[in-house]
Design an enzyme around this catalytic site. Sequence first.
Site, PDB file in Angstrom:
ATOM      1  N   HIS A  20       0.720  -1.229  -0.025  1.00 36.22           N
ATOM      2  CA  HIS A  20       0.112   0.134   0.009  1.00 36.22           C
ATOM      3  C   HIS A  20       0.762   1.088  -0.096  1.00 36.22           C
ATOM      4  O   HIS A  20       0.324   2.224   0.402  1.00 36.22           O
ATOM      5  CB  HIS A  20      -1.031   0.118   1.217  1.00 36.22           C
ATOM      6  CG  HIS A  20      -1.881  -1.061   1.328  1.00 36.22           C
ATOM      7  ND1 HIS A  20      -2.925  -1.432   0.290  1.00 36.22           N
ATOM      8  CD2 HIS A  20      -1.949  -2.131   2.281  1.00 36.22           C
ATOM      9  CE1 HIS A  20      -3.678  -2.440   0.658  1.00 36.22           C
ATOM     10  NE2 HIS A  20      -3.102  -2.971   1.832  1.00 36.22           N
TER      11      HIS A  20
ATOM     12  N   HIS B  85      -8.066  -3.890  -0.672  1.00 35.63           N
ATOM     13  CA  HIS B  85      -7.532  -5.328  -0.827  1.00 35.63           C
ATOM     14  C   HIS B  85      -8.284  -6.276  -1.854  1.00 35.63           C
ATOM     15  O   HIS B  85      -8.313  -7.365  -1.907  1.00 35.63           O
ATOM     16  CB  HIS B  85      -7.598  -6.135   0.514  1.00 35.63           C
ATOM     17  CG  HIS B  85      -6.903  -5.430   1.563  1.00 35.63           C
ATOM     18  ND1 HIS B  85      -7.641  -4.732   2.657  1.00 35.63           N
ATOM     19  CD2 HIS B  85      -5.411  -5.225   1.833  1.00 35.63           C
ATOM     20  CE1 HIS B  85      -6.851  -4.216   3.618  1.00 35.63           C
ATOM     21  NE2 HIS B  85      -5.338  -4.582   3.080  1.00 35.63           N
TER      22      HIS B  85
END
Length: 335
Positions: A58, A220
């Site tokens: 991320h 996700h």
Amino acid sequence: MKKIINNPENFVKETVEGIKLAYPEKVDTLENDFRILIRKNNPKKNKVGIVTAGGSGHLPVFLGYVGEGMIDGCAIGNVFASPSSQKMYKMIKACDFGKGVLCLYGNYGGDRMNFEMACENADFDDIKTAQVLVKDDVASADENKKDTRRGVAGLVYAYKIAGAAAEMGYDLEKVVEITQKALNNIKTMGVALTPCIVPEVGEPTFKIEEGKIEIGMGIHGEQGIEIKDMMNADEIAQLIFEKLNKELKLQENDEVSVMINGLSATPLEEQYIVFRKIAKILNEKNINIIMPHIGEYATSMEMAGLSITIFKLDQELKELLKKPANTPFYTNINK
């Protein structure tokens, strides 16, 4: 899978080593443990320590915000996976500067469980801890179930406010209070156009049909709220603004900060086109934008798409947002 990597099993280790080599004056690993990144040359004055943790994949969240004016330490797990409680515990100990430690992180099951255990261990060492969970993703649950929402790009604003409050010398209770006030006024929603690939899996973790856009997908690949035919930039901006403002209830003369966050494969030009529309909407309502953030702040490997975060400010939050910060991926010293 086409990725510019070496062995997929070394993806996290080599990422952290690269960050450490690129920014040796700002960050370091704790005792050469690539799972824990800490602020370099931290003055360790009598301040609240701010720490976070989460899965890799991320960047700049989470590692990129370790530094002056933001967070003091970050524990990192494998891609989209929580680090262990033991790593979190070691990080908390290293970031205890005499006024306790705030654990500030996204609302995900593995992170919650491991931080609970880490804080229990810290208690045995007489280290005072507090936990604040970021739950800014309005698409992940209805407002009446907002405590179950995910933490996404709003994490960045939370780090900025908590870090600034800690630098002011406030005690742990005050830092928690200010950070929670900020989070009550931070709302985010995103859209996804294409999936991403976890290196050790080697294939997309989900599918989005050609010509479709998923509204509200998580970072996700968690399911969004609906799938639509592809929309243009103004339509996406309008849709997300209406969802966010339904809860923020912005009024004339309010002040906000806006973040247009690319999920990794969306060009900056497209992000600025979306910001253009958001700015027009806000200007028409006589709402002032303070320190807009446009770029990649919380990504999802090579996912195409973006999120919009609106942070409603009061005078205290505005002043803290403007305080200096200097980390590998966030610098506002000259702003």
